[in-house]
Scaffold this motif. Structure first.
Motif, PDB file in Angstrom:
ATOM      1  N   ALA A  41      12.704 -35.731   5.147  1.00 50.56           N
ATOM      2  CA  ALA A  41      11.659 -36.570   4.564  1.00 50.56           C
ATOM      3  C   ALA A  41      12.275 -37.189   3.325  1.00 50.56           C
ATOM      4  CB  ALA A  41      10.440 -35.739   4.206  1.00 50.56           C
ATOM      5  N   ASN A  42      12.446 -38.505   3.325  1.00 51.49           N
ATOM      6  CA  ASN A  42      13.179 -39.151   2.239  1.00 51.49           C
ATOM      7  C   ASN A  42      12.566 -38.872   0.873  1.00 51.49           C
ATOM      8  OD1 ASN A  42      14.657 -40.017   4.364  1.00 51.49           O
ATOM      9  ND2 ASN A  42      14.320 -42.181   4.036  1.00 51.49           N
ATOM     10  N   THR A  43      11.282 -39.102   0.696  1.00 48.37           N
ATOM     11  CA  THR A  43      10.619 -38.706  -0.541  1.00 48.37           C
ATOM     12  C   THR A  43       9.200 -38.255  -0.232  1.00 48.37           C
ATOM     13  OG1 THR A  43       9.886 -40.958  -1.012  1.00 48.37           O
ATOM     14  CG2 THR A  43      11.934 -40.255  -2.055  1.00 48.37           C
ATOM     15  N   VAL A  44       8.863 -37.102  -0.775  1.00 44.72           N
ATOM     16  CA  VAL A  44       7.511 -36.564  -0.694  1.00 44.72           C
ATOM     17  C   VAL A  44       7.316 -35.701  -1.933  1.00 44.72           C
ATOM     18  CG1 VAL A  44       5.903 -35.035   0.517  1.00 44.72           C
ATOM     19  CG2 VAL A  44       7.471 -36.433   1.836  1.00 44.72           C
ATOM     20  N   GLY A  45       6.451 -36.119  -2.836  1.00 41.59           N
ATOM     21  CA  GLY A  45       6.085 -35.308  -3.980  1.00 41.59           C
ATOM     22  C   GLY A  45       7.214 -34.660  -4.748  1.00 41.59           C
ATOM     23  N   GLY A  46       8.229 -35.411  -5.099  1.00 45.76           N
ATOM     24  CA  GLY A  46       9.340 -34.865  -5.864  1.00 45.76           C
ATOM     25  C   GLY A  46      10.520 -34.428  -5.024  1.00 45.76           C
ATOM     26  N   LEU A  47      10.338 -34.329  -3.725  1.00 41.52           N
ATOM     27  CA  LEU A  47      11.448 -34.000  -2.833  1.00 41.52           C
ATOM     28  C   LEU A  47      12.279 -35.251  -2.599  1.00 41.52           C
ATOM     29  CD1 LEU A  47       9.517 -31.949  -0.150  1.00 41.52           C
ATOM     30  CD2 LEU A  47      11.007 -31.036  -1.912  1.00 41.52           C
ATOM     31  N   SER A  48      13.572 -35.067  -2.418  1.00 42.59           N
ATOM     32  CA  SER A  48      14.458 -36.199  -2.169  1.00 42.59           C
ATOM     33  C   SER A  48      15.379 -35.874  -1.000  1.00 42.59           C
ATOM     34  CB  SER A  48      15.264 -36.507  -3.431  1.00 42.59           C
ATOM     35  OG  SER A  48      16.136 -37.581  -3.201  1.00 42.59           O
ATOM     36  N   SER A  49      14.968 -36.247   0.193  1.00 48.39           N
ATOM     37  CA  SER A  49      15.733 -36.089   1.433  1.00 48.39           C
ATOM     38  C   SER A  49      16.186 -34.672   1.738  1.00 48.39           C
ATOM     39  CB  SER A  49      16.943 -37.028   1.428  1.00 48.39           C
ATOM     40  OG  SER A  49      16.546 -38.362   1.355  1.00 48.39           O
ATOM     41  N   PHE A  88       6.256 -24.355   0.174  1.00 44.43           N
ATOM     42  CA  PHE A  88       7.529 -23.643   0.163  1.00 44.43           C
ATOM     43  C   PHE A  88       7.354 -22.315  -0.562  1.00 44.43           C
ATOM     44  CE2 PHE A  88       8.437 -28.125   0.274  1.00 44.43           C
ATOM     45  CZ  PHE A  88       9.452 -28.245   1.209  1.00 44.43           C
ATOM     46  N   SER A  89       8.066 -21.320  -0.117  1.00 46.13           N
ATOM     47  CA  SER A  89       8.091 -20.049  -0.842  1.00 46.13           C
ATOM     48  C   SER A  89       9.460 -19.901  -1.504  1.00 46.13           C
ATOM     49  CB  SER A  89       7.823 -18.872   0.096  1.00 46.13           C
ATOM     50  OG  SER A  89       8.825 -18.798   1.082  1.00 46.13           O
ATOM     51  N   GLY A  90       9.461 -19.285  -2.665  1.00 48.68           N
ATOM     52  CA  GLY A  90      10.713 -18.973  -3.328  1.00 48.68           C
ATOM     53  C   GLY A  90      11.283 -20.029  -4.243  1.00 48.68           C
ATOM     54  N   ALA A  91      10.739 -21.217  -4.269  1.00 44.42           N
ATOM     55  CA  ALA A  91      11.255 -22.281  -5.147  1.00 44.42           C
ATOM     56  C   ALA A  91      10.415 -22.347  -6.417  1.00 44.42           C
ATOM     57  CB  ALA A  91      11.223 -23.619  -4.432  1.00 44.42           C
ATOM     58  N   GLN A  92      10.998 -22.897  -7.443  1.00 43.27           N
ATOM     59  CA  GLN A  92      10.289 -23.046  -8.711  1.00 43.27           C
ATOM     60  C   GLN A  92       9.585 -24.400  -8.817  1.00 43.27           C
ATOM     61  OE1 GLN A  92      10.040 -20.514 -10.979  1.00 43.27           O
ATOM     62  NE2 GLN A  92      10.969 -19.392  -9.301  1.00 43.27           N
ATOM     63  N   SER A  93      10.220 -25.445  -8.259  1.00 43.09           N
ATOM     64  CA  SER A  93       9.619 -26.776  -8.293  1.00 43.09           C
ATOM     65  C   SER A  93      10.131 -27.593  -7.113  1.00 43.09           C
ATOM     66  CB  SER A  93       9.943 -27.492  -9.604  1.00 43.09           C
ATOM     67  OG  SER A  93      11.299 -27.872  -9.620  1.00 43.09           O
ATOM     68  N   CYS A  94       9.460 -28.694  -6.846  1.00 39.96           N
ATOM     69  CA  CYS A  94       9.845 -29.550  -5.722  1.00 39.96           C
ATOM     70  C   CYS A  94      11.227 -30.159  -5.926  1.00 39.96           C
ATOM     71  CB  CYS A  94       8.800 -30.644  -5.530  1.00 39.96           C
ATOM     72  SG  CYS A  94       7.164 -29.993  -5.157  1.00 39.96           S
ATOM     73  N   SER A  95      11.613 -30.354  -7.169  1.00 43.81           N
ATOM     74  CA  SER A  95      12.919 -30.964  -7.442  1.00 43.81           C
ATOM     75  C   SER A  95      14.077 -29.976  -7.334  1.00 43.81           C
ATOM     76  CB  SER A  95      12.911 -31.622  -8.823  1.00 43.81           C
ATOM     77  OG  SER A  95      12.651 -30.656  -9.812  1.00 43.81           O
ATOM     78  N   ASP A  96      13.781 -28.703  -7.033  1.00 49.66           N
ATOM     79  CA  ASP A  96      14.841 -27.701  -6.866  1.00 49.66           C
ATOM     80  C   ASP A  96      15.702 -27.965  -5.631  1.00 49.66           C
ATOM     81  OD1 ASP A  96      14.073 -26.323  -9.105  1.00 49.66           O
ATOM     82  OD2 ASP A  96      13.113 -24.675  -8.023  1.00 49.66           O
ATOM     83  N   PHE A  97      15.144 -28.646  -4.643  1.00 46.69           N
ATOM     84  CA  PHE A  97      15.859 -28.847  -3.382  1.00 46.69           C
ATOM     85  C   PHE A  97      16.827 -30.021  -3.481  1.00 46.69           C
ATOM     86  CE2 PHE A  97      11.698 -27.003  -2.303  1.00 46.69           C
ATOM     87  CZ  PHE A  97      12.141 -25.795  -1.786  1.00 46.69           C
ATOM     88  N   GLN A  98      18.049 -29.783  -3.048  1.00 42.72           N
ATOM     89  CA  GLN A  98      19.082 -30.816  -3.106  1.00 42.72           C
ATOM     90  C   GLN A  98      18.970 -31.734  -1.886  1.00 42.72           C
ATOM     91  OE1 GLN A  98      21.161 -31.161  -5.797  1.00 42.72           O
ATOM     92  NE2 GLN A  98      19.766 -29.611  -6.577  1.00 42.72           N
ATOM     93  N   PRO A  99      19.284 -33.024  -2.054  1.00 41.07           N
ATOM     94  CA  PRO A  99      19.272 -33.950  -0.913  1.00 41.07           C
ATOM     95  C   PRO A  99      20.253 -33.505   0.172  1.00 41.07           C
ATOM     96  CG  PRO A  99      19.447 -35.134  -2.991  1.00 41.07           C
ATOM     97  CD  PRO A  99      19.605 -33.687  -3.309  1.00 41.07           C
ATOM     98  N   TRP A 100      19.863 -33.702   1.394  1.00 42.83           N
ATOM     99  CA  TRP A 100      20.688 -33.457   2.576  1.00 42.83           C
ATOM    100  C   TRP A 100      21.057 -31.988   2.766  1.00 42.83           C
ATOM    101  CZ3 TRP A 100      21.252 -37.475   5.900  1.00 42.83           C
ATOM    102  CH2 TRP A 100      20.941 -38.742   5.397  1.00 42.83           C
ATOM    103  N   THR A 101      20.294 -31.087   2.158  1.00 44.52           N
ATOM    104  CA  THR A 101      20.503 -29.656   2.370  1.00 44.52           C
ATOM    105  C   THR A 101      19.182 -29.031   2.807  1.00 44.52           C
ATOM    106  OG1 THR A 101      20.042 -29.108   0.051  1.00 44.52           O
ATOM    107  CG2 THR A 101      22.337 -29.501   0.639  1.00 44.52           C
ATOM    108  N   LEU A 102      19.280 -27.852   3.386  1.00 50.77           N
ATOM    109  CA  LEU A 102      18.097 -27.182   3.901  1.00 50.77           C
ATOM    110  C   LEU A 102      17.145 -26.798   2.779  1.00 50.77           C
ATOM    111  CD1 LEU A 102      16.668 -25.967   6.406  1.00 50.77           C
ATOM    112  CD2 LEU A 102      17.870 -23.837   5.879  1.00 50.77           C
TER     113      LEU A 102
END
Length: 113
Positions: A41-49, A88-102
Motif C-alpha cells: 500500500a503506497n501510502t495509508v495513514g503514515g505508512l509508506s509502501s 498492527f501489533s508490536g509497533a510504536q507508530s505507523c512510520s516505524d515500517f520501512q518502505p518495501w519491507t514486511l
C-alpha cells in the motif's frame, strides 16, 4: 490479595493493547510485486509502501486468498476515496515500517465509511 491480582491483570491487559497501533488514512496507490506476490500500500495513514502480505504465499501469517481480499479492499478504498484502518501489533507508530519491507504484526483491516 485478590485486589492485587486483579490490578495486575488490568495493567497487563492495558500493556498488551498499548502495543497495538492503527494506521488510518486514504489509500494512494496499491501494488503487487509480480515476482513475489507481495502486496504494498503506497501510502495509508503514515505508512509508506510497506509489504502487508503476499498473494502467492503465506506471509505475515496471512494466506494468499486473504491477501487477495485485502487487495480488493485497498483498491475499493482508493477508487472510492474512502479511508482504511490497518491494525498492527508490536509497533510504536505507523512510520516505524520501512518502505518495501514486511510490515510485521499486521493482523486486521477495516474499510471505513
Amino acid at each position: 490479595m485478590k485486589r492485587i491480582i486483579f490490578l495486575l491483570l488490568i495493567l497487563l491487559n492495558q500493556s498488551v493493547f498499548a502495543a497495538d497501533i492503527m494506521c488510518t488514512g486514504k489509500v494512494s496507490g496499491v501494488s503487487i510485486n509480480p515476482r513475489t506476490g507481495g502486496l504494498l500500500a503506497n501510502t495509508v495513514g503514515g505508512l509508506s509502501s510497506p509489504i502487508l502480505c503476499s498473494t502467492s504465499t503465506t506471509l505475515n501469517e496471512i494466506s494468499p486468498s486473504n491477501c487477495s481480499k485485502l487487495f480488493a479492499v485497498l483498491l475499493t478504498a482508493q477508487i472510492t476515496k474512502r479511508t482504511v484502518t490497518l491494525y498492527f501489533s508490536g509497533a510504536q507508530s505507523c512510520s516505524d515500517f520501512q518502505p518495501w519491507t514486511l510490515a510485521g504484526g499486521f493482523y486486521h483491516y477495516i474499510l471505513n465509511d
